[in-house]
Design a protein around this motif. Structure first.
Motif: not given
Lengths: 414, 394
Positions: B84-85, B103-105, B111
């Motif tokens: 996310f960062e 990317p996060p996904d 989480m």
């Protein structure tokens, strides 16, 4: 404190003390809201009640022509009525002449039967010479008195409580047999106008949603500093006169206006094919969208502000891409804002008057402009009241439907 | 400082049977590291580094806690790992591959968020099904897994409820189940128990820990609650001001703090300042207090003559009326305040003109032996007193 000390079993005293304390609270609360209550009653509830009454209650003719009204009451409405009605009419006209009310009467009848003004005025001029038998005298004055149309018009007028305004407002009519039928297509005025009002309202609402949603989202995620600046930009139209904003659109959109000139200059369109963007429904939609946009953005923003950022992050971490996360997680949570904004904009646009009057032209005027016309020009207040009441019912139905939906989804407006 | 009771409890709960395994886990070599941070830096405003220069290996299957005060960079570190960062500098590797641009996904990391972030417009079952649906699993498989997950967190009957209809503890369990349902190798938890009351928090600590033992996933856990960190973790990384101050087993963190900050942050601590008198031998140095007295202490890190020194002693290691032995340093102190805690009594004393120190004395039923204003001798063993260079490790 000594007063407050009570025996454990002294419930009755406790009860009276509690109720008197509560009564004081209630009274002061009531006194606080009383000014507003009085104001709302005087400026809002009373006029609406008056409007509703006027749409069904129309005693003018019966007051002006009491004998005629009474004589017409038992009439079956099919053929020409009997001699006693002619006599009552003639006597009433003699009376009204002395009160110089014939002109007013002529207007009244003319609304019901277009072209009947002359007929009434003719009696007004010749009433002094009328001698019994009145039937023959009247028919001699004008042959129309031997036809049922004028009598049906008078019959309709003679009743103090009437549905004729609603019948007219719904593009219906009463035929010779006294049945309610629809007007032929080319004579329908109000229903198409209602439809257009709802259609343009829906389009304006959709445009507001499409333009407002990204802005509201942006507002809700920007840092406070920038969000405040953007909010001022959103609210700026609120602080400018409605008239100024609307006329500004005329400057921009008219045939020789800024946008057309720009398009011609860039060569996008030829000089002979300038777009007609104003004085039609396009102009109405553009100007109303601009003016109503804040009413969409503010409810959306207030809801979006409460949707924590972590939901989108959670969706992303669970494997949803940006698009899916937005559609399945963010969008459903903004639903209360979308619903509230749409309802607000739609209801406001239904009653919009100044903007369509200025930029609407032929194809962009709405039902409110027709109501204004009936009040100011045609002086048919009953019809105006009936149209207004129908609009009010429409809005209330919408609100009811919204609340039903809202209850299912667990959110509520008001 | 509160929570020292819990601390002791925490230290006692380290199960001996797990100890060997834990020691193995702690030596995260390059091969079995599931996550590696390599010289990672992060700044939001290009002026202040939130994460200074982070290099960290996380072993497969370990429970690593990032502990630190707010603003110490622990959550930023977690967010960089979650995706996310973005890291301003350096590299983050997952299973040996750089994930800086993933990317996060696409990272496949579970989480658990601070306020659970359960989707309020979906039922519990729909929340659990969400990660499976976006992975286009079959409906039958999804149903099976959701039921299994509900069973795992003992919420079989609540699948049709909305999150708002659940208690805090139940929501917490759903959030954990949702993070685990797509079987990630790595699960991140961002202060997941912060919103629960103390009793529930302890229960959930136990449940999360037992899930970890059962499933063998790697957990990176962020908290500012030290007792939580000590009870649950295989290793704890103590963050301060964007740097890891110490990365070690919970017991070492308490017994052998590497910096004055860690000594102060973990558990209760008495602080005295002085100047280094003699570096001594065997790691035992002598420190001169401002009033001229000399005390002996275990040296931590490199100290030089004349360095300003911070001495740190745990309250339970301070002895009242000590016997005079060679490695016992004694001082005269005036009783300032007695604080009754039930099972023990804390005595606050002013000593050598410095900040008051606290002594913890077990309540042996003979209260009243010490009175306010009494002058007593206090002392501690040199190995219980640690000498840090002042200012080192901020």
């Amino acid at each position: 404190m000594t007063e407050a000390v009570l025996a454990a079993d002294d419930h009755a005293l406790l009860k009276t003390q509690l109720s008197s304390a509560l009564r004081r609270q209630k009274l002061s609360a009531f006194l606080l809201v009383a000014p507003l209550l009085i104001f709302v009653t005087a400026t809002f509830i009373y006029p609406i009640a008056g409007m509703l009454e006027r749409s069904t209650y129309s005693p003018e003719f019966a007051l002006e022509m009491p004998r005629t009204a009474a004589a017409l009451a038992p009439w079956d409405g099919t053929d020409v009525p009997g001699d006693e009605v002619f006599e009552a009419l003639a006597l009433d006209f003699k009376d009204s002449k002395t009160r110089q009310a014939t002109g007013r009467l002529a207007n009244l009848v003319n609304v019901e039967l277009p072209g009947a003004r002359g007929l009434i005025m003719k009696i007004g001029r010749g009433v002094d010479r009328l001698q019994p038998p009145y039937r023959e005298a009247l028919v001699a004055l004008d042959n129309d008195w031997s036809k049922p149309e004028i009598w049906q018009a008078l019959y309709g007028l003679s009743k103090a409580y009437t549905s004729r305004f609603y019948i007219a407002a719904l593009d219906l009519k009463i035929n010779r047999q006294g049945e309610i039928t629809t007007q032929p297509e080319d004579k329908r005025i109000f229903l198409p106008l209602f439809l257009r009002t709802f259609w343009i309202g829906a389009l304006v609402t959709l445009c507001c949603l499409l333009f407002g949603f990204p802005v509201a989202y942006w507002l809700s995620v920007l840092p406070m500093r920038y969000a405040n600046l953007l909010m001022i930009l959103v609210l700026l139209p609120f602080w400018t006169s409605l008239l100024v904003r609307t006329t500004a659109w005329i400057v921009l959109l008219q045939n020789q206006g800024v946008i057309n000139s720009l398009l011609v200059w860039t060569g996008a369109i030829s000089d002979s094919n300038r777009l007609s963007l104003i004085f039609n429904s396009v102009g109405t939609i553009i100007a109303m969208t601009h003016i109503l946009l804040p009413f969409m953005i503010l409810p959306l923003y207030s809801v979006m502000k409460t949707v924590p950022f972590s939901y989108m992050r959670a969706a992303r971490s669970l494997g949803a891409n940006q698009y899916t996360a937005f559609i399945r997680v963010y969008l459903p949570q903004t639903k209360p804002g979308v619903a509230a904004g749409c309802l607000l904009v739609f209801i406001l646009s239904l009653g919009y008057y100044i903007t369509p009057a200025l930029v609407g032209g032929e194809s962009g005027t709405l039902i409110s402009n027709m109501i204004a016309y009936q009040v100011q020009k045609s002086l048919n207040w009953g019809l105006a009241a009936a149209l207004s009441s129908l609009l009010l019912v429409g809005v209330l139905l919408l609100y009811w439907a919204y609340n039903r939906l809202a209850k299912v989804d667990g959110f509520k407006l008001g | 400082m509160p929570g020292s009771n819990e601390l002791e409890k925490a230290l006692n709960t380290v199960k001996p049977a797990n100890l060997k395994e834990r020691v193995q886990k702690t030596s995260a070599t390059l091969e079995d590291a599931i996550v590696r941070f390599v010289n990672v830096q992060k700044t939001y405003d290009s002026e202040r580094l939130v994460v200074r220069n982070l290099s960290l290996n996380i072993a497969r299957g370990e429970f690593l806690t990032l502990l630190g005060p707010s603003g110490s960079g622990k959550t930023t570190t977690l967010m960089m790992l979650a995706g996310f960062e973005p890291a301003t500098h350096g590299e983050i590797l997952l299973n040996g591959k750089s994930i800086n641009r993933v990317p996060p996904d696409k990272r496949g990391i579970g989480m658990v968020f601070q306020n659970y972030a359960l989707f309020p417009h979906m039922t519990v079952a729909e929340n659990l099904a969400f990660p499976l649906q976006v992975r286009s699993m079959s409906k039958v498989e999804i149903k099976k897994r959701v039921n299994a997950a509900l069973e795992m967190v003992e919420l079989e009957t609540l699948g049709n409820r909305r999150p708002a209809q659940l208690s805090g503890g139940q929501q917490q369990r759903v959030a954990v189940a949702r993070a685990l349902i797509f079987e990630p190798e790595l699960v991140l938890m961002d202060e997941p128990l912060g919103a629960l009351d103390k009793r529930l928090r302890e229960q959930m600590q136990y449940e999360i820990k037992s899930l970890h033992d059962r499933l063998g996933v790697t957990i990176v856990y962020v908290t500012h609650d030290q007792s939580e960190a000590l009870t649950m973790s295989d290793r704890v990384a103590v963050f301060n001001d964007g740097e890891i101050q110490q990365l070690s087993r919970p017991a070492d963190l308490y017994e052998k703090p590497a910096t004055a900050f860690v000594a102060d942050f973990i558990g209760e601590n008495n602080c005295l300042t002085g100047l280094l008198e003699d570096r001594g031998r065997n790691g035992i140095c002598a420190v001169r207090l401002p009033n001229g007295q000399v005390v002996k202490a275990s040296q931590v890190g490199e100290l030089g003559d004349g360095n300003e020194i911070v001495l740190s002693v745990r309250p339970e290691r301070v002895v009242l009326n000590p016997s005079r032995t060679a490695d016992m340093s004694t001082l005269e102190a005036t009783v300032d305040k007695l604080i009754y805690h039930g099972d023990h009594v804390r005595i606050r004393l002013t000593v050598a003109g410095q900040k008051p120190i606290v002594v913890k004395v077990a309540n042996d039923g003979q209260g009243g032996a010490v009175m306010k204003g009494d002058v007593k001798r206090v002392g501690w063993l040199a190995r219980d007193c640690r000498a840090f260079k002042r200012g080192a490790g901020r």
